[in-house]
Motif scaffolding. Structure first.
Motif, PDB file in Angstrom:
ATOM      1  N   ILE A   1      14.697   1.494  -0.590  1.00 20.52           N
ATOM      2  CA  ILE A   1      15.605   0.780  -1.486  1.00 20.52           C
ATOM      3  C   ILE A   1      16.369   1.720  -2.415  1.00 20.52           C
ATOM      4  CG2 ILE A   1      14.102  -1.255  -1.441  1.00 20.52           C
ATOM      5  CD1 ILE A   1      13.120  -0.499  -4.200  1.00 20.52           C
ATOM      6  N   LYS A   2      16.122   3.008  -2.331  1.00 23.51           N
ATOM      7  CA  LYS A   2      16.707   3.962  -3.273  1.00 23.51           C
ATOM      8  C   LYS A   2      18.231   3.999  -3.204  1.00 23.51           C
ATOM      9  CE  LYS A   2      16.333   8.763  -4.826  1.00 23.51           C
ATOM     10  NZ  LYS A   2      15.687  10.082  -4.581  1.00 23.51           N
ATOM     11  N   ALA A   3      18.763   3.901  -1.995  1.00 30.89           N
ATOM     12  CA  ALA A   3      20.205   4.078  -1.811  1.00 30.89           C
ATOM     13  C   ALA A   3      21.018   2.863  -2.252  1.00 30.89           C
ATOM     14  CB  ALA A   3      20.504   4.386  -0.348  1.00 30.89           C
TER      15      ALA A   3
ATOM     16  N   GLU B   1       0.826  -1.206   0.000  1.00 31.41           N
ATOM     17  CA  GLU B   1       0.000   0.000   0.000  1.00 31.41           C
ATOM     18  C   GLU B   1       0.866   1.265   0.000  1.00 31.41           C
ATOM     19  OE1 GLU B   1      -2.713  -0.226   3.251  1.00 31.41           O
ATOM     20  OE2 GLU B   1      -4.147  -1.481   2.176  1.00 31.41           O
ATOM     21  N   ASN B   2       1.975   1.218   0.710  1.00 34.06           N
ATOM     22  CA  ASN B   2       2.863   2.380   0.779  1.00 34.06           C
ATOM     23  C   ASN B   2       4.084   2.139  -0.110  1.00 34.06           C
ATOM     24  OD1 ASN B   2       4.179   4.722   1.439  1.00 34.06           O
ATOM     25  ND2 ASN B   2       4.209   4.360   3.644  1.00 34.06           N
ATOM     26  N   GLU B   3       3.884   2.208  -1.419  1.00 32.15           N
ATOM     27  CA  GLU B   3       4.977   1.964  -2.354  1.00 32.15           C
ATOM     28  C   GLU B   3       6.038   3.062  -2.282  1.00 32.15           C
ATOM     29  OE1 GLU B   3       3.616   1.211  -6.316  1.00 32.15           O
ATOM     30  OE2 GLU B   3       1.926   0.008  -5.625  1.00 32.15           O
ATOM     31  N   CYS B   4       5.638   4.274  -1.970  1.00 30.43           N
ATOM     32  CA  CYS B   4       6.593   5.389  -1.873  1.00 30.43           C
ATOM     33  C   CYS B   4       7.616   5.121  -0.774  1.00 30.43           C
ATOM     34  CB  CYS B   4       5.860   6.700  -1.595  1.00 30.43           C
ATOM     35  SG  CYS B   4       4.800   7.241  -2.942  1.00 30.43           S
ATOM     36  N   GLU B   5       7.134   4.596   0.352  1.00 31.16           N
ATOM     37  CA  GLU B   5       8.037   4.275   1.453  1.00 31.16           C
ATOM     38  C   GLU B   5       8.987   3.152   1.056  1.00 31.16           C
ATOM     39  OE1 GLU B   5       9.973   4.039   5.084  1.00 31.16           O
ATOM     40  OE2 GLU B   5       8.766   5.635   4.191  1.00 31.16           O
ATOM     41  N   LEU B   6       8.472   2.176   0.316  1.00 33.34           N
ATOM     42  CA  LEU B   6       9.317   1.076  -0.142  1.00 33.34           C
ATOM     43  C   LEU B   6      10.404   1.588  -1.070  1.00 33.34           C
ATOM     44  CD1 LEU B   6      10.047  -1.902  -0.549  1.00 33.34           C
ATOM     45  CD2 LEU B   6       8.258  -2.024  -2.293  1.00 33.34           C
TER      46      LEU B   6
ATOM     47  N   THR C   1      17.213  -6.949  -5.891  1.00 29.37           N
ATOM     48  CA  THR C   1      18.393  -6.548  -6.648  1.00 29.37           C
ATOM     49  C   THR C   1      17.943  -5.744  -7.858  1.00 29.37           C
ATOM     50  OG1 THR C   1      20.480  -7.333  -7.605  1.00 29.37           O
ATOM     51  CG2 THR C   1      18.493  -8.579  -8.147  1.00 29.37           C
ATOM     52  N   THR C   2      18.847  -4.964  -8.399  1.00 23.10           N
ATOM     53  CA  THR C   2      18.548  -4.110  -9.563  1.00 23.10           C
ATOM     54  C   THR C   2      19.067  -4.774 -10.828  1.00 23.10           C
ATOM     55  OG1 THR C   2      18.757  -2.154  -8.162  1.00 23.10           O
ATOM     56  CG2 THR C   2      18.813  -1.811 -10.545  1.00 23.10           C
ATOM     57  N   ILE C   3      18.193  -4.887 -11.817  1.00 25.26           N
ATOM     58  CA  ILE C   3      18.564  -5.523 -13.084  1.00 25.26           C
ATOM     59  C   ILE C   3      18.260  -4.559 -14.228  1.00 25.26           C
ATOM     60  CG2 ILE C   3      18.146  -7.494 -14.607  1.00 25.26           C
ATOM     61  CD1 ILE C   3      17.364  -9.118 -12.204  1.00 25.26           C
ATOM     62  N   PHE C   4      19.245  -4.337 -15.083  1.00 27.09           N
ATOM     63  CA  PHE C   4      19.118  -3.394 -16.197  1.00 27.09           C
ATOM     64  C   PHE C   4      18.756  -4.141 -17.476  1.00 27.09           C
ATOM     65  CE2 PHE C   4      21.217  -0.558 -19.427  1.00 27.09           C
ATOM     66  CZ  PHE C   4      20.332   0.505 -19.267  1.00 27.09           C
ATOM     67  N   ASP C   5      17.730  -3.671 -18.173  1.00 20.73           N
ATOM     68  CA  ASP C   5      17.297  -4.362 -19.394  1.00 20.73           C
ATOM     69  C   ASP C   5      17.797  -3.699 -20.677  1.00 20.73           C
ATOM     70  OD1 ASP C   5      15.754  -2.104 -19.770  1.00 20.73           O
ATOM     71  OD2 ASP C   5      13.868  -3.176 -20.053  1.00 20.73           O
TER      72      ASP C   5
END
Length: 206
Positions: free
Chosen positions: A124-126, A115-120, A146-150
């Motif tokens: 994880i931003k940093a 529900e609180n996607e902004c907080e999520l 993890t971050t995956i680039f397409d």
């Protein structure tokens, strides 16, 4: 044999029974924790391996749009396949903040958790990868991401384990039967020893 020793011997089966119940309870809790940690680590490792293999899959000569489309398809397919497992929950968040669920079941389950996607996204931003805990009322669930680039945009791939579903699939209560049998035999043995001791003591007095 004095009265104190007799009372201690008589009470010893009760002490053994209490110790056995404590041992059974502690063993089940420990097995649940070990199983959850193993399944979580195994699936988080699968995501890490997927990320490495995707990076090692170059497509030289392809137009950037086709390159991105191909990679994006692989990322979504992996998330969907991993999320098909009953106890595994996966989802993707793209750079626009859109959540891509692996299946309808996971989507319904995570409806309240996200529900609180902004907080999520703030949490994880940093970091490009790590662990995050999602809260839902009094419950919480740990996710690895993890971050995956397409090729054109980054996806955040999340994987978590539904602990309740995992414990429901593995009937830990089965361990109670063999341990209880062992405890029962131990109690019978102790009671038999007490009976022999008390009988032998009476003969000695005579």
């Amino acid at each position: 044999m004095n009265v104190v020793w007799k009372k201690l011997l008589i009470l010893s089966p009760i002490v053994i029974l209490i110790a056995m119940l404590y041992f059974v309870n502690h063993t089940i809790i420990l097995l649940r924790d070990i199983t959850y940690s193993f399944v979580f680590s195994n699936n988080a490792g699968a995501v890490q391996m997927f990320e490495k293999e995707l990076k090692a899959l170059p497509l030289p000569g392809y137009p950037k749009a086709e390159y991105s489309k191909f990679y994006s398809g692989i990322i979504h397919a992996f998330s969907n396949v991993l999320g098909e497992k009953h106890v595994v929950i996966t989802f993707l968040i793209d750079e626009n903040g859109t959540v891509h669920h692996s299946n309808y079941e996971n989507e319904k389950m995570l409806e309240a958790w996200l529900e609180n996607e902004c907080e999520l996204r703030r949490q994880i931003k940093a970091n490009k990868s790590g662990y995050v805990i999602l809260h839902n009322l009094e419950e919480e669930m740990l996710f690895y991401y993890t971050t995956i680039f397409d090729g054109t945009q980054n996806y955040r791939l999340f994987v978590g384990i539904d602990r309740d579903a995992l414990e429901a699939e593995i009937n830990f209560d089965k361990i109670i039967i063999p341990v209880s049998i062992i405890g029962f035999l131990l109690i019978v043995f102790v009671q038999y020893s007490i009976w022999l001791r008390m009988t032998y003591g009476k003969r000695q007095v005579k």
